[in-house]
Design a protein around this motif. Structure first.
Motif, PDB file in Angstrom:
ATOM      1  N   ILE A  14      -0.730   4.091  13.208  1.00 31.56           N
ATOM      2  CA  ILE A  14      -0.808   4.538  11.814  1.00 31.56           C
ATOM      3  C   ILE A  14      -1.322   5.971  11.744  1.00 31.56           C
ATOM      4  O   ILE A  14      -2.324   6.301  12.398  1.00 31.56           O
ATOM      5  CB  ILE A  14      -1.781   3.651  10.993  1.00 31.56           C
ATOM      6  N   TRP A  15      -0.632   6.781  10.974  1.00 26.84           N
ATOM      7  CA  TRP A  15      -1.140   8.119  10.642  1.00 26.84           C
ATOM      8  C   TRP A  15      -0.485   8.525   9.329  1.00 26.84           C
ATOM      9  O   TRP A  15       0.372   7.803   8.813  1.00 26.84           O
ATOM     10  CB  TRP A  15      -0.847   9.128  11.760  1.00 26.84           C
ATOM     11  N   THR A  16      -0.917   9.645   8.776  1.00 29.75           N
ATOM     12  CA  THR A  16      -0.337  10.120   7.515  1.00 29.75           C
ATOM     13  C   THR A  16       0.554  11.309   7.805  1.00 29.75           C
ATOM     14  O   THR A  16       0.064  12.364   8.234  1.00 29.75           O
ATOM     15  CB  THR A  16      -1.443  10.472   6.506  1.00 29.75           C
ATOM     16  N   HIS A  17       1.836  11.114   7.607  1.00 32.02           N
ATOM     17  CA  HIS A  17       2.827  12.122   7.976  1.00 32.02           C
ATOM     18  C   HIS A  17       2.572  13.439   7.251  1.00 32.02           C
ATOM     19  O   HIS A  17       2.562  14.506   7.881  1.00 32.02           O
ATOM     20  CB  HIS A  17       4.240  11.623   7.670  1.00 32.02           C
ATOM     21  N   ASP A  18       2.368  13.330   5.924  1.00 31.93           N
ATOM     22  CA  ASP A  18       2.168  14.528   5.104  1.00 31.93           C
ATOM     23  C   ASP A  18       0.992  15.380   5.602  1.00 31.93           C
ATOM     24  O   ASP A  18       1.047  16.600   5.551  1.00 31.93           O
ATOM     25  CB  ASP A  18       1.897  14.144   3.640  1.00 31.93           C
ATOM     26  N   ALA A  19      -0.061  14.687   6.029  1.00 35.57           N
ATOM     27  CA  ALA A  19      -1.266  15.395   6.450  1.00 35.57           C
ATOM     28  C   ALA A  19      -1.225  15.757   7.938  1.00 35.57           C
ATOM     29  O   ALA A  19      -2.094  16.482   8.420  1.00 35.57           O
ATOM     30  CB  ALA A  19      -2.495  14.538   6.159  1.00 35.57           C
ATOM     31  N   GLN A  54       0.826  -1.222   0.000  1.00 35.78           N
ATOM     32  CA  GLN A  54       0.000   0.000   0.000  1.00 35.78           C
ATOM     33  C   GLN A  54       0.854   1.264   0.000  1.00 35.78           C
ATOM     34  O   GLN A  54       0.315   2.366  -0.054  1.00 35.78           O
ATOM     35  CB  GLN A  54      -0.941   0.001   1.217  1.00 35.78           C
ATOM     36  N   ASP A  55       2.158   1.110   0.070  1.00 36.78           N
ATOM     37  CA  ASP A  55       3.084   2.229   0.233  1.00 36.78           C
ATOM     38  C   ASP A  55       2.622   3.150   1.371  1.00 36.78           C
ATOM     39  O   ASP A  55       2.545   4.359   1.252  1.00 36.78           O
ATOM     40  CB  ASP A  55       3.250   3.014  -1.077  1.00 36.78           C
ATOM     41  N   HIS A  56       2.270   2.517   2.468  1.00 42.65           N
ATOM     42  CA  HIS A  56       1.821   3.255   3.648  1.00 42.65           C
ATOM     43  C   HIS A  56       2.346   2.492   4.864  1.00 42.65           C
ATOM     44  O   HIS A  56       2.039   1.296   5.011  1.00 42.65           O
ATOM     45  CB  HIS A  56       0.303   3.351   3.651  1.00 42.65           C
ATOM     46  N   HIS A  57       3.120   3.155   5.685  1.00 46.14           N
ATOM     47  CA  HIS A  57       3.958   2.444   6.646  1.00 46.14           C
ATOM     48  C   HIS A  57       3.624   2.800   8.086  1.00 46.14           C
ATOM     49  O   HIS A  57       3.774   3.954   8.493  1.00 46.14           O
ATOM     50  CB  HIS A  57       5.431   2.743   6.350  1.00 46.14           C
ATOM     51  N   PRO A  58       3.222   1.817   8.852  1.00 47.73           N
ATOM     52  CA  PRO A  58       2.910   2.077  10.258  1.00 47.73           C
ATOM     53  C   PRO A  58       4.170   2.106  11.112  1.00 47.73           C
ATOM     54  O   PRO A  58       5.233   1.622  10.706  1.00 47.73           O
ATOM     55  CB  PRO A  58       2.048   0.880  10.642  1.00 47.73           C
TER      56      PRO A  58
HETATM   57  C1  LIG Z   1       6.430   9.005  -1.013  1.00 47.64           C
HETATM   58  C2  LIG Z   1       5.651   8.071  -0.146  1.00 47.64           C
HETATM   59  O1  LIG Z   1       4.415   7.789  -0.709  1.00 47.64           O
HETATM   60  C3  LIG Z   1       5.444   8.667   1.249  1.00 47.64           C
HETATM   61  O2  LIG Z   1       6.664   8.936   1.865  1.00 47.64           O
HETATM   62  C4  LIG Z   1       4.591   7.773   2.116  1.00 47.64           C
HETATM   63  C5  LIG Z   1       5.252   6.491   2.535  1.00 47.64           C
HETATM   64  N1  LIG Z   1       4.576   5.867   3.664  1.00 47.64           N
HETATM   65  C6  LIG Z   1       3.861   6.598   4.522  1.00 47.64           C
HETATM   66  N2  LIG Z   1       3.327   6.034   5.588  1.00 47.64           N
HETATM   67  C7  LIG Z   1       2.616   6.716   6.458  1.00 47.64           C
HETATM   68  N3  LIG Z   1       2.071   6.080   7.503  1.00 47.64           N
HETATM   69  N4  LIG Z   1       2.398   8.021   6.296  1.00 47.64           N
HETATM   70  C8  LIG Z   1       2.894   8.699   5.244  1.00 47.64           C
HETATM   71  O3  LIG Z   1       2.657   9.900   5.129  1.00 47.64           O
HETATM   72  C9  LIG Z   1       3.640   7.976   4.295  1.00 47.64           C
HETATM   73  N5  LIG Z   1       4.143   8.532   3.229  1.00 47.64           N
END
Ligand SMILES: C[C@H](O)[C@H](O)[C@H]1CNC2=NC(N)=NC(=O)C2=N1
Length: 100
Positions: free
Chosen positions: A74-79, A57-61
């Motif tokens: 789990i959260w979204t770093h960018d947001a 999922q390219d999403h990393h806990p």
């Molecule tokens: C470029 C890549 O999609 C981002 O760095 C992804 C990778 N995995 C991630 N995982 C999580 N949990 N939050 C993110 O914001 C996130 N960003």
């Protein structure tokens, strides 16, 4: 896109055994779930299953591992908050728990 608190509350109902936390170090809302596995080997297996989902999922806990205990956050770093991606990953992790 960061979810509004009412959307977060609604999405929480799609999860099993997760709590909505505030991450003490990152100061962001996060989804948190903990397990006590029957053995260290079982905990490592679960860790690896979660890692595979994260890669797919390219999403990393954040995964905290201590002997037979696992905690995932789990959260979204960018947001700096929660998005649909967090709930999609959490739902996939829930499917693991029901599969031996
Ligand atoms: C470029 C890549 O999609 C981002 O760095 C992804 C990778 N995995 C991630 N995982 C999580 N949990 N939050 C993110 O914001 C996130 N960003």
């Amino acid at each position: 896109m960061k979810l509004q608190p009412t959307d977060v509350q609604l999405a929480m109902t799609s999860l099993t055994g997760w709590t909505l936390d505030t991450h003490a170090q990152h100061h962001t809302p996060c989804l948190s779930k903990s397990w006590a596995l029957p053995s260290f080997e079982a905990a490592v297996t679960r860790f690896n299953q979660i890692a595979q989902l994260a890669q797919a999922q390219d999403h990393h806990p954040e995964v905290l591992s201590s002997y037979t205990q696992l905690q995932v956050r789990i959260w979204t770093h960018d947001a700096a908050g929660l998005t649909h991606k967090d709930f999609t990953l959490a739902q996939a992790i829930d499917q693991l728990s029901t599969t031996p």
